[in-house]
Write a protein that holds these residues in place. Structure first.
Motif, PDB file in Angstrom:
ATOM      1  N   ASN A 148      97.412 -17.397  46.918  1.00 40.43           N
ATOM      2  CA  ASN A 148      96.294 -17.437  47.853  1.00 40.43           C
ATOM      3  C   ASN A 148      95.088 -16.769  47.206  1.00 40.43           C
ATOM      4  N   ASP A 149      93.985 -16.804  47.923  1.00 45.15           N
ATOM      5  CA  ASP A 149      92.799 -16.043  47.534  1.00 45.15           C
ATOM      6  C   ASP A 149      92.887 -14.734  48.314  1.00 45.15           C
ATOM      7  N   ILE A 150      92.929 -13.620  47.611  1.00 42.53           N
ATOM      8  CA  ILE A 150      93.181 -12.336  48.271  1.00 42.53           C
ATOM      9  C   ILE A 150      92.101 -11.992  49.311  1.00 42.53           C
ATOM     10  N   ASN A 173      91.856  -4.036  44.987  1.00 46.42           N
ATOM     11  CA  ASN A 173      90.881  -4.616  44.075  1.00 46.42           C
ATOM     12  C   ASN A 173      91.162  -4.150  42.648  1.00 46.42           C
ATOM     13  N   ALA A 174      91.175  -5.096  41.702  1.00 45.23           N
ATOM     14  CA  ALA A 174      91.317  -4.737  40.282  1.00 45.23           C
ATOM     15  C   ALA A 174      89.911  -4.442  39.762  1.00 45.23           C
ATOM     16  N   ALA A 175      89.519  -3.198  39.868  1.00 44.48           N
ATOM     17  CA  ALA A 175      88.122  -2.819  39.611  1.00 44.48           C
ATOM     18  C   ALA A 175      87.937  -2.287  38.188  1.00 44.48           C
ATOM     19  N   ASN A 176      86.713  -1.849  37.889  1.00 47.20           N
ATOM     20  CA  ASN A 176      86.451  -1.140  36.621  1.00 47.20           C
ATOM     21  C   ASN A 176      86.034   0.293  36.970  1.00 47.20           C
ATOM     22  N   GLY A 185      82.084  -6.432  39.534  1.00 47.06           N
ATOM     23  CA  GLY A 185      82.239  -7.067  38.221  1.00 47.06           C
ATOM     24  C   GLY A 185      82.620  -8.512  38.423  1.00 47.06           C
ATOM     25  N   GLY A 186      83.440  -9.039  37.519  1.00 42.41           N
ATOM     26  CA  GLY A 186      83.870 -10.440  37.636  1.00 42.41           C
ATOM     27  C   GLY A 186      85.239 -10.523  38.291  1.00 42.41           C
ATOM     28  N   GLY A 187      85.945 -11.610  38.068  1.00 38.39           N
ATOM     29  CA  GLY A 187      87.318 -11.787  38.557  1.00 38.39           C
ATOM     30  C   GLY A 187      87.484 -11.500  40.034  1.00 38.39           C
ATOM     31  N   VAL A 188      88.605 -10.872  40.345  1.00 37.41           N
ATOM     32  CA  VAL A 188      88.910 -10.602  41.753  1.00 37.41           C
ATOM     33  C   VAL A 188      87.918  -9.569  42.319  1.00 37.41           C
ATOM     34  N   ASP A 189      87.449  -8.678  41.467  1.00 37.74           N
ATOM     35  CA  ASP A 189      86.463  -7.670  41.863  1.00 37.74           C
ATOM     36  C   ASP A 189      85.190  -8.353  42.389  1.00 37.74           C
ATOM     37  N   GLY A 190      84.715  -9.324  41.618  1.00 40.28           N
ATOM     38  CA  GLY A 190      83.515 -10.064  42.014  1.00 40.28           C
ATOM     39  C   GLY A 190      83.740 -10.800  43.326  1.00 40.28           C
ATOM     40  N   PHE A 201      98.325  -7.074  46.751  1.00 39.31           N
ATOM     41  CA  PHE A 201      97.853  -6.782  45.390  1.00 39.31           C
ATOM     42  C   PHE A 201      97.549  -8.065  44.631  1.00 39.31           C
ATOM     43  N   PRO A 202      96.478  -8.073  43.845  1.00 36.19           N
ATOM     44  CA  PRO A 202      96.356  -9.129  42.839  1.00 36.19           C
ATOM     45  C   PRO A 202      97.178  -8.661  41.632  1.00 36.19           C
ATOM     46  N   LEU A 203      97.316  -9.494  40.649  1.00 33.98           N
ATOM     47  CA  LEU A 203      98.026  -9.050  39.427  1.00 33.98           C
ATOM     48  C   LEU A 203      97.040  -8.246  38.583  1.00 33.98           C
ATOM     49  N   ILE A 204      97.057  -6.940  38.834  1.00 38.09           N
ATOM     50  CA  ILE A 204      96.079  -6.046  38.201  1.00 38.09           C
ATOM     51  C   ILE A 204      96.169  -6.152  36.670  1.00 38.09           C
ATOM     52  N   SER A 205      95.015  -6.113  36.042  1.00 36.39           N
ATOM     53  CA  SER A 205      94.866  -6.128  34.569  1.00 36.39           C
ATOM     54  C   SER A 205      95.188  -7.458  33.891  1.00 36.39           C
ATOM     55  N   SER A 206      95.638  -8.435  34.682  1.00 41.97           N
ATOM     56  CA  SER A 206      96.129  -9.661  34.028  1.00 41.97           C
ATOM     57  C   SER A 206      95.027 -10.697  33.780  1.00 41.97           C
ATOM     58  N   GLY A 207      93.783 -10.345  34.100  1.00 42.09           N
ATOM     59  CA  GLY A 207      92.678 -11.282  33.874  1.00 42.09           C
ATOM     60  C   GLY A 207      91.822 -10.802  32.718  1.00 42.09           C
ATOM     61  N   VAL A 208      90.610 -10.329  33.047  1.00 42.38           N
ATOM     62  CA  VAL A 208      89.659  -9.861  32.039  1.00 42.38           C
ATOM     63  C   VAL A 208      90.288  -8.783  31.142  1.00 42.38           C
ATOM     64  N   TYR A 209      91.147  -7.935  31.679  1.00 40.91           N
ATOM     65  CA  TYR A 209      91.719  -6.829  30.904  1.00 40.91           C
ATOM     66  C   TYR A 209      92.882  -7.256  29.998  1.00 40.91           C
ATOM     67  N   GLY A 210      93.282  -8.508  30.112  1.00 34.07           N
ATOM     68  CA  GLY A 210      94.142  -9.100  29.083  1.00 34.07           C
ATOM     69  C   GLY A 210      95.621  -8.736  29.066  1.00 34.07           C
ATOM     70  N   ILE A 260     102.324  -9.703  46.578  1.00 40.59           N
ATOM     71  CA  ILE A 260     101.663  -9.904  45.289  1.00 40.59           C
ATOM     72  C   ILE A 260     100.989 -11.261  45.415  1.00 40.59           C
ATOM     73  N   VAL A 261      99.699 -11.265  45.201  1.00 45.31           N
ATOM     74  CA  VAL A 261      98.949 -12.505  45.398  1.00 45.31           C
ATOM     75  C   VAL A 261      98.645 -13.132  44.041  1.00 45.31           C
ATOM     76  N   VAL A 262      99.139 -14.314  43.886  1.00 40.89           N
ATOM     77  CA  VAL A 262      98.910 -15.039  42.641  1.00 40.89           C
ATOM     78  C   VAL A 262      97.835 -16.073  42.937  1.00 40.89           C
ATOM     79  N   PHE A 263      96.821 -16.092  42.110  1.00 40.74           N
ATOM     80  CA  PHE A 263      95.657 -16.898  42.437  1.00 40.74           C
ATOM     81  C   PHE A 263      95.821 -18.344  41.997  1.00 40.74           C
ATOM     82  N   ASP A 264      96.339 -18.537  40.827  1.00 38.17           N
ATOM     83  CA  ASP A 264      96.500 -19.900  40.333  1.00 38.17           C
ATOM     84  C   ASP A 264      97.863 -20.026  39.682  1.00 38.17           C
TER      85      ASP A 264
HETATM   86  N1  AR6 Z   1      92.501 -13.611  44.673  1.00 37.55           N
HETATM   87  C1  AR6 Z   1      93.623 -13.243  44.029  1.00 37.55           C
HETATM   88  N2  AR6 Z   1      93.698 -13.073  42.703  1.00 37.55           N
HETATM   89  C2  AR6 Z   1      92.570 -13.310  41.984  1.00 37.55           C
HETATM   90  C3  AR6 Z   1      91.344 -13.696  42.574  1.00 37.55           C
HETATM   91  C4  AR6 Z   1      91.357 -13.847  43.992  1.00 37.55           C
HETATM   92  N3  AR6 Z   1      90.250 -14.222  44.644  1.00 37.55           N
HETATM   93  N4  AR6 Z   1      90.433 -13.849  41.598  1.00 37.55           N
HETATM   94  C5  AR6 Z   1      91.046 -13.578  40.431  1.00 37.55           C
HETATM   95  N5  AR6 Z   1      92.353 -13.259  40.654  1.00 37.55           N
HETATM   96  P1  AR6 Z   1      90.763  -9.727  36.992  1.00 37.55           P
HETATM   97  P2  AR6 Z   1      91.544  -7.280  35.565  1.00 37.55           P
HETATM   98  C6  AR6 Z   1      93.395 -12.882  39.718  1.00 37.55           C
HETATM   99  O1  AR6 Z   1      90.066 -10.234  35.760  1.00 37.55           O
HETATM  100  O2  AR6 Z   1      92.267  -8.062  34.530  1.00 37.55           O
HETATM  101  C7  AR6 Z   1      86.444  -7.289  36.594  1.00 37.55           C
HETATM  102  O3  AR6 Z   1      85.267  -7.673  35.979  1.00 37.55           O
HETATM  103  C8  AR6 Z   1      93.213 -13.336  38.298  1.00 37.55           C
HETATM  104  O4  AR6 Z   1      93.702 -14.676  38.153  1.00 37.55           O
HETATM  105  O5  AR6 Z   1      90.066  -9.893  38.261  1.00 37.55           O
HETATM  106  O6  AR6 Z   1      92.225  -6.074  36.127  1.00 37.55           O
HETATM  107  C9  AR6 Z   1      86.481  -5.817  36.930  1.00 37.55           C
HETATM  108  O7  AR6 Z   1      85.214  -5.341  37.313  1.00 37.55           O
HETATM  109  C10 AR6 Z   1      94.087 -12.336  37.539  1.00 37.55           C
HETATM  110  O8  AR6 Z   1      95.444 -12.793  37.511  1.00 37.55           O
HETATM  111  O9  AR6 Z   1      91.101  -8.138  36.840  1.00 37.55           O
HETATM  112  C11 AR6 Z   1      86.946  -5.213  35.643  1.00 37.55           C
HETATM  113  O10 AR6 Z   1      85.883  -5.068  34.735  1.00 37.55           O
HETATM  114  C12 AR6 Z   1      94.043 -11.094  38.395  1.00 37.55           C
HETATM  115  O11 AR6 Z   1      93.401 -11.454  39.613  1.00 37.55           O
HETATM  116  C13 AR6 Z   1      87.902  -6.229  35.101  1.00 37.55           C
HETATM  117  O12 AR6 Z   1      87.507  -7.476  35.658  1.00 37.55           O
HETATM  118  C14 AR6 Z   1      93.266  -9.927  37.776  1.00 37.55           C
HETATM  119  O13 AR6 Z   1      92.187 -10.424  37.028  1.00 37.55           O
HETATM  120  C15 AR6 Z   1      89.312  -5.966  35.546  1.00 37.55           C
HETATM  121  O14 AR6 Z   1      90.178  -6.860  34.896  1.00 37.55           O
END
Ligand code: AR6
Length: 360
Positions: A8-10, A20-23, A29-34, A112-121, A148-152
């Motif tokens: 789902n979309d969290i 929120n997976a914040a900085n 920021g981007g990703g789920v934070d944005g 929870f989203p999957l913390i760190s699994s996006g931009v943080y690699g 645990i919310v998986v986005f895609d």
């Molecule tokens: N709902 C659920 N999951 C989501 C959504 C959503 N709407 N959008 C993205 N995801 P990320 P990080 C998933 O990059 O790796 C930001 O810029 C996404 O597919 O959001 O912890 C912050 O400000 C991925 O699996 O977080 C930090 O600078 C997961 O959420 C940095 O990114 C986490 O991806 C944090 O990076």
């Protein structure tokens, strides 16, 4: 209370808190934070500005503003630097600290989203394992509904080898052959399927929506017996029907409680291991004729570590069977045959194959 993996979309979830997976600045920021800041509106940013940032592995809480949830818990995950720089410990700390805050603010559900699994690699399969392990540890001690919310689809990956093994197992045994499934490989899965949305997992409803098929077809027996010209047969048949009805078979609930005793488990060890909610377990305990859903019945078989035959016996008491023309059943059979009774791993696999999950 259980852990659920949903797609789902969290920002759309109505639970008490979303994470929120914040900085470290906490200023968006981007990703789920944005996505969270966008959906929550400016009020969230203004509140975040007063928090003075957040260290990696720590968490802070704000209101939900225009989001449907009450709170947003902001946590800062580690950046992946090869895995030997304390990433796992920091990521575990994110889950632990966020759950601690959720508890402090009396949240009964948190996503929870999957913390760190996006931009943080952080590699997604490892990120998921840390999430599942950390949340499971917490749930052994506390009552909370955690998502645990998986986005895609791509965010969700069980190990390649496990996926291939299960696919081969299904492929070898699948009887009602589905040519589409035979060609299916992970990257061809339907990205748009929302399998298990928050709306579909209300524990009580899930079990009331009982699809049990009760085997004895009494109506058919009666109509056969009532065939013209065979009055005696009718009497004999009705008598045997009465006999059948009088046969006191052990119910699902009785069998379950007996097996819990035989295995030397406590009730709570069993329902937690089954990923089943305490309230639902009480219903089963107090109602000898309780008819569980198939996923609940199997969850208990897994918690009790039953063999395949024992599993089939228990399922039969609830009016279900395992079949080779059903992917879900084959995946269950795969895990039982390989002696893997970890319900969270089984659920990860079921999720990867677009199947309903076990437990509540
Ligand atoms: N709902 C659920 N999951 C989501 C959504 C959503 N709407 N959008 C993205 N995801 P990320 P990080 C998933 O990059 O790796 C930001 O810029 C996404 O597919 O959001 O912890 C912050 O400000 C991925 O699996 O977080 C930090 O600078 C997961 O959420 C940095 O990114 C986490 O991806 C944090 O990076």
């Amino acid at each position: 209370m259980p852990l659920k993996i949903i797609r789902n979309d969290i920002t759309k979830l109505t639970c008490d808190a979303i994470v929120n997976a914040a900085n470290p600045t906490l200023l968006g920021g981007g990703g789920v934070d944005g996505a969270i800041h966008k959906a929550a509106g400016k009020g969230l940013l203004l509140e975040c500005m007063k928090l003075g940032g957040c260290k990696t592995g720590q968490a802070k809480i704000t209101g939900g503003h225009q989001l449907p949830c009450k709170y947003v818990i902001h946590t800062v995950g580690p950046k992946w630097r090869g895995g030997t720089n304390g990433e796992r410990e920091l990521l575990e700390s994110c889950y632990r600290e966020s759950l601690r805050l959720a508890l402090e603010y009396d949240c009964s559900s948190v996503a929870f989203p999957l913390i760190s699994s996006g931009v943080y690699g952080y590699p997604k399969d490892q990120a998921l394992k840390v999430a599942v392990d950390s949340i499971t540890t917490f749930l052994l001690e506390h009552d909370m509904l955690v998502y645990i919310v998986v986005f895609d689809k791509a965010s969700f990956q069980i190990g390649e080898k496990l996926f291939a093994d299960i696919a081969a197992f299904i492929d070898d045994r699948y009887v009602a052959m589905d040519p589409i499934f035979r060609q299916t490989r992970r990257d061809e899965c339907d990205e748009s399927t929302v399998l298990y949305s928050a709306e579909t997992v209300l524990p009580d409803e899930a079990d009331q929506a009982d699809q049990a098929v009760f085997p004895p077809d009494f109506a058919a027996e009666e109509s056969k017996a009532a065939a013209p010209g065979s009055p005696d047969l009718k009497r004999v048949s009705l008598l045997s029907l009465k006999d059948v009805l009088n046969q006191e078979e052990e119910s699902f609930s009785q069998a379950l409680l007996r097996k819990i005793d035989e295995k030397g488990m406590t009730d709570s060890q069993c329902y937690k291991k089954a990923n089943v909610d305490r309230k639902l377990f009480s219903k089963i305990r107090s109602n000898i004729n309780y008819h569980p859903s198939k996923t609940t019945a199997i969850a208990f078989a897994i918690a009790l570590e039953l063999s395949l035959d024992e599993t089939k016996d228990l399922l039969q008491k609830a009016g279900f069977a395992l079949s080779h023309s059903n992917k879900f059943d084959l995946i269950i059979e795969y895990f039982i045959s390989s002696g893997n009774y970890n319900i969270f791993e089984i659920n990860e696999a079921l999720f990867a194959f677009d199947q309903e999950l076990l437990g509540v």
